[in-house]
Motif scaffolding. Structure first.
Motif, PDB file in Angstrom:
ATOM      1  N   PHE B 244       0.814  -1.217   0.000  1.00 43.38           N
ATOM      2  CA  PHE B 244       0.000   0.000   0.000  1.00 43.38           C
ATOM      3  C   PHE B 244       0.851   1.273   0.000  1.00 43.38           C
ATOM      4  O   PHE B 244       0.307   2.365   0.107  1.00 43.38           O
ATOM      5  N   ASP B 246       2.618   2.919  -2.278  1.00 38.84           N
ATOM      6  CA  ASP B 246       2.349   3.875  -3.356  1.00 38.84           C
ATOM      7  C   ASP B 246       0.984   4.525  -3.180  1.00 38.84           C
ATOM      8  O   ASP B 246       0.800   5.703  -3.511  1.00 38.84           O
ATOM      9  N   TYR B 247       0.038   3.744  -2.678  1.00 43.33           N
ATOM     10  CA  TYR B 247      -1.296   4.295  -2.443  1.00 43.33           C
ATOM     11  C   TYR B 247      -1.238   5.433  -1.428  1.00 43.33           C
ATOM     12  O   TYR B 247      -1.900   6.460  -1.591  1.00 43.33           O
ATOM     13  N   TYR B 251      -2.503   9.100  -1.967  1.00 50.15           N
ATOM     14  CA  TYR B 251      -3.558   9.646  -1.111  1.00 50.15           C
ATOM     15  C   TYR B 251      -3.134  11.021  -0.579  1.00 50.15           C
ATOM     16  O   TYR B 251      -3.916  11.975  -0.592  1.00 50.15           O
ATOM     17  N   ARG B 274      -5.591   8.250  -9.749  1.00 45.01           N
ATOM     18  CA  ARG B 274      -4.380   7.491  -9.423  1.00 45.01           C
ATOM     19  C   ARG B 274      -4.514   6.839  -8.051  1.00 45.01           C
ATOM     20  O   ARG B 274      -4.186   5.675  -7.850  1.00 45.01           O
ATOM     21  N   LYS B 275      -5.026   7.616  -7.112  1.00 39.65           N
ATOM     22  CA  LYS B 275      -5.207   7.102  -5.753  1.00 39.65           C
ATOM     23  C   LYS B 275      -6.151   5.893  -5.766  1.00 39.65           C
ATOM     24  O   LYS B 275      -5.857   4.849  -5.170  1.00 39.65           O
ATOM     25  N   SER B 276      -7.295   6.042  -6.454  1.00 40.91           N
ATOM     26  CA  SER B 276      -8.279   4.955  -6.472  1.00 40.91           C
ATOM     27  C   SER B 276      -7.716   3.714  -7.151  1.00 40.91           C
ATOM     28  O   SER B 276      -7.933   2.589  -6.702  1.00 40.91           O
ATOM     29  N   LEU B 278      -4.607   2.794  -7.452  1.00 41.42           N
ATOM     30  CA  LEU B 278      -3.576   2.153  -6.624  1.00 41.42           C
ATOM     31  C   LEU B 278      -4.188   1.394  -5.455  1.00 41.42           C
ATOM     32  O   LEU B 278      -3.675   0.350  -5.042  1.00 41.42           O
ATOM     33  N   LEU B 279      -5.294   1.906  -4.932  1.00 38.69           N
ATOM     34  CA  LEU B 279      -5.962   1.197  -3.842  1.00 38.69           C
ATOM     35  C   LEU B 279      -6.516  -0.140  -4.331  1.00 38.69           C
ATOM     36  O   LEU B 279      -6.374  -1.172  -3.674  1.00 38.69           O
ATOM     37  N   ALA B 282      -3.670  -2.577  -4.898  1.00 35.93           N
ATOM     38  CA  ALA B 282      -3.103  -3.079  -3.640  1.00 35.93           C
ATOM     39  C   ALA B 282      -4.048  -4.088  -2.996  1.00 35.93           C
ATOM     40  O   ALA B 282      -3.599  -5.107  -2.456  1.00 35.93           O
TER      41      ALA B 282
END
Lengths: 264, 306
Positions: B244, B246-247, B251, B274-276, B278-279, B282
Motif C-alpha cells: 500500500f 504507493d497508495y 492519497y 491514481r489514488k483509487s 492504486l488502492l 493493492a
C-alpha cells in the motif's frame, strides 16, 4: 578582491576629480553593497526556479539555479546551540544567522547504554503550535519534532506560575521537550550573513593610506569574483550620493541596469 | 530506515524482545513515508511545494487509518473473562468489531449480535413518575437500570429443541437449566437474535462496553476487532504494508491538492484516479489470489455437506 574593488572605485571617482573616498566610508559602502548583492541571490534563485517551471531554463552551463545555489552554499554554517538560561526547550540563535537550512532536534539519554535520537525539526508558526500540541495526529513528537521561531523581546516559555523565560533576543523553542532524565539539544544548519568587508591599511608618513592585508581585522568580500563589477557599481552609487555627484550615481545605476537586463 | 542484518532480524541484535523485527520487511514506517514524500513528491518542480510537514503527516496518518478500517487484513484479538456484570470493556484501541466469540473447552463459539436494546441508562422517579434531582439539580440515577438488572439476572430467550414440548418457547437459562412460563395462548414469529443457544451481545459504543446476555457470566470472551493503526500515538510503531506504500503517497498528494487553492480541476481528478487505482491494485495483491488457493477450493467441490 577588496583592494581591487577599492582601486577601481577610486579610479572612477578621481577620473573627473569628483572627490576622494575615505577608507572608513569605503568600508561602510562595501558592507552595504555586499549585503544587497547577497540578498539578491535569494530573489534571483526564486526567479530562476520560476523560469525552470516555465521550462525557459537550460542545463549544464545554462543551469543558473545550480550556480546560484553554489554561491549560497558557501555561507552554510553548522552550529550546536546552547539553551537559554532558565529554559529547557529554548535555544539562542547565533548572531550571524540569515536563514535556516535545518534545525535538528536532539535528545540524549545517558546510559548505559546512552541513546541519542536526532530528527529534523519543522518550523511552525507561533499561532499553530498551540493547536498542534493539542492534536492527536500531528502533535510534535520525537519522530516529527517542531520549533517555533521567536522574535526579539517575545517571551516564549511559560514557567511555574506566571514566570516567563526568554526575552533574550532571537531564539527558537523546540517541541517536544526531552523525556524525564534526558537532555534536549539543538543543532542548527543555517545560512549566515557575509562578514563585513574591511579594507585595512597602514599610513605613510605623508598621511596617505596604503593597503595592508596583514592587519588582523582584514576581511575580503565573500562574494565570488563574478560579483566584482556589481560591487563596484553599488559602491559607486553610494559614493556618488555621498559626494553629491549625480553623474556618478547615474553612471553606476545605468551600468547595473544593463547588467540586470543581460541576466534576464 | 536502513536495512537490517540477519542477526538484527532474527535475534534483534541480542536485545530483548527477540522477535521485535520478525516480519518487519513487509512494512514501511510512517517516518519513511513522510520523508519519502517530502523528497519525491514535494519541491520546486513538483505539484506540491511549500507544504508544512505536519500536513503531510496528517494525511499520511489518515490514509493509514482508512486502510486499517477496511483494506488491511490485520485484525487484533483480545481475550478476557466476562464477570457477573456481563460487560466486556472495549479494547483501548478499538474502532470496530469483526467477530465476538465465546471460548469454552478449547473451542471458539461465534456469538450473534442481539440488536434489541439490552442495556440502558435510568433515572430515579417518585411514585408519580416525576424525575428526582439532587440539591445541585442533577438527575439521580440508579446503579443499574431495570433492563440491565433483568439481563444480568437472565432474560428470556427462545428454547430450541425439537424433541422437547417446550421447543420454540421463551425460557430462561439459569446455571445451564431452562425454566419456562406457563403456556398461555399461541406464539407468533420468532426472534432470531435470541433463538440461539449461545449467549448474545450488543455493543454499546458510547459506553465503551459489550453487554452480554446472562449465559456469558464467568465465561471467556474473544473479541476480534480492527483498530486505526495509530499504535496509541507512538509514531515509531506506525507502519503500513509495502503493498500500500504507493497508495499512501497518492492519497497524500490527492488530499493536499484537493484542498489547495487554485489547483486546476484536471490535476485534482488525475490524482484522485491514481489514488483509487492504486488502492484497487493493492487490495487485489493483498487478497493473494493464486492457483494454489483456487485449487484448494476446487478440491472441496465434491465434499459431502451434512
Amino acid at each position: 578582491m577588496i583592494n581591487k574593488v577599492r582601486e577601481t572605485v577610486l579610479s572612477i571617482l578621481n577620473k573627473n576629480n569628483y572627490g576622494y573616498l575615505s577608507p572608513l566610508d569605503f568600508n561602510l559602502y562595501a558592507k552595504q553593497a555586499q549585503l544587497e548583492l547577497f540578498e539578491d541571490y535569494f530573489y534571483d534563485f526564486n526567479a530562476q526556479i520560476n523560469k525552470e517551471n516555465a521550462r525557459t531554463s537550460g542545463t549544464e552551463f545554462a543551469d543558473i539555479t545550480r550556480q546560484l545555489s553554489e554561491v549560497m552554499d558557501t555561507f552554510t554554517q553548522y552550529k550546536a546551540l546552547n539553551l537559554t538560561a532558565g529554559s529547557e526547550q529554548t535555544f539562542a540563535l547565533p548572531n550571524d544567522w540569515y536563514t535556516f537550512v535545518d534545525v535538528i532536534w536532539l535528545q540524549t539519554c545517558e546510559g548505559p547504554p546512552t541513546t541519542v535520537i536526532e530528527e529534523q525539526a519543522e518550523r511552525v508558526s507561533e499561532g499553530s503550535i498551540y493547536r498542534l500540541l493539542k492534536s492527536n495526529l500531528t502533535a510534535p513528537s520525537k519522530e516529527f519534532p517542531a520549533y517555533v521561531f521567536t522574535q526579539q523581546g517575545r517571551p516564549v516559555t511559560v514557567g511555574p506560575g506566571d514566570a516567563t523565560y526568554g526575552d533574550l533576543g532571537n531564539q527558537i523553542t523546540l517541541y517536544p521537550e526531552a523525556i524525564a532524565g534526558c537532555d534536549l539539544g539543538c543543532r542548527l544548519i543555517y545560512i549566515r550573513y557575509p562578514r563585513d568587508p574591511n579594507w585595512t591599511f597602514s599610513t605613510l608618513p605623508s598621511g596617505e593610506a596604503f593597503f595592508n592585508e596583514s592587519v588582523s581585522t582584514y576581511q575580503d568580500f565573500e562574494l565570488p569574483s563574478s560579483d566584482e563589477n556589481d560591487l563596484i557599481m553599488k559602491i559607486l552609487q553610494y559614493a556618488g550620493l555621498s559626494i553629491r555627484e549625480a553623474a556618478v550615481t547615474q553612471f553606476a545605476a545605468g551600468q547595473e541596469a544593463i547588467d540586470n537586463q543581460q541576466n534576464t | 530506515m536502513a536495512y537490517l542484518t540477519s542477526y538484527q532480524y532474527y535475534e534483534n541484535g541480542g536485545q530483548q524482545p527477540e522477535n521485535a523485527n520478525w516480519g518487519s520487511y513487509q512494512y514501511v514506517s510512517l517516518t519513511d513515508i513522510v520523508n519519502n514524500f517530502l523528497l519525491m513528491y514535494q519541491g520546486n518542480h513538483s505539484l506540491i511545494n511549500n507544504e508544512e510537514r505536519y500536513k503531510i503527516l496528517f494525511h499520511a496518518k489518515r490514509a493509514i487509518q482508512e486502510l486499517n478500517y477496511d483494506a488491511f487484513k490485520e485484525t487484533k484479538v483480545l481475550q478476557l473473562d466476562v464477570c457477573d456484570t456481563l460487560r466486556f470493556v472495549l479494547p483501548q484501541d478499538y474502532v470496530n468489531w469483526i467477530r465476538i466469540s465465546l471460548f469454552k473447552d478449547g473451542i471458539l463459539y461465534p456469538l450473534t449480535e442481539n440488536i434489541q436494546a439490552n442495556s440502558s441508562d435510568a433515572y430515579l422517579q417518585d411514585h408519580n413518575c416525576r424525575i428526582l434531582f439532587d440539591v445541585d439539580g442533577n438527575i439521580l440515577k440508579p446503579h443499574n437500570s431495570e433492563l440491565d438488572m433483568s439481563r444480568i439476572a437472565g432474560e428470556g430467550s427462545i428454547y430450541l429443541n425439537e424433541g422437547s414440548p417446550y421447543n420454540g418457547q421463551t425460557g430462561w437459562c439459569i446455571d445451564g437449566d431452562w425454566y419456562f412460563d406457563y403456556q398461555m395462548g399461541d406464539r407468533f414469529g420468532l426472534n432470531t437474535e435470541t433463538a440461539y443457544d449461545n449467549p448474545t451481545f450488543r455493543v454499546d459504543q458510547k459506553a465503551g462496553v459489550i453487554n452480554f446476555s446472562s449465559g456469558m457470566g464467568g465465561e471467556s470472551c474473544v473479541v476480534e476487532y480492527v483498530s486505526d493503526g495509530m499504535e496509541n500515538g507512538d509514531n515509531s510503531k506506525v507502519t503500513v504494508n509495502k503493498l500500500f506504500e504507493d497508495y499512501v503517497y497518492a492519497y497524500i498528494e490527492y488530499a493536499i491538492l484537493n484542498s489547495k487553492y487554485a489547483v486546476q480541476e484536471y490535476i485534482v481528478r488525475r490524482t484522485q484516479k491514481r489514488k483509487s487505482a492504486l488502492l484497487r491494485n493493492a487490495k487485489i495483491r493483498l487478497s493473494n489470489i493464486h492457483p494454489g488457493r483456487l485449487l484448494m477450493n476446487l478440491r472441496g467441490q465434491s465434499k459431502w455437506l451434512k
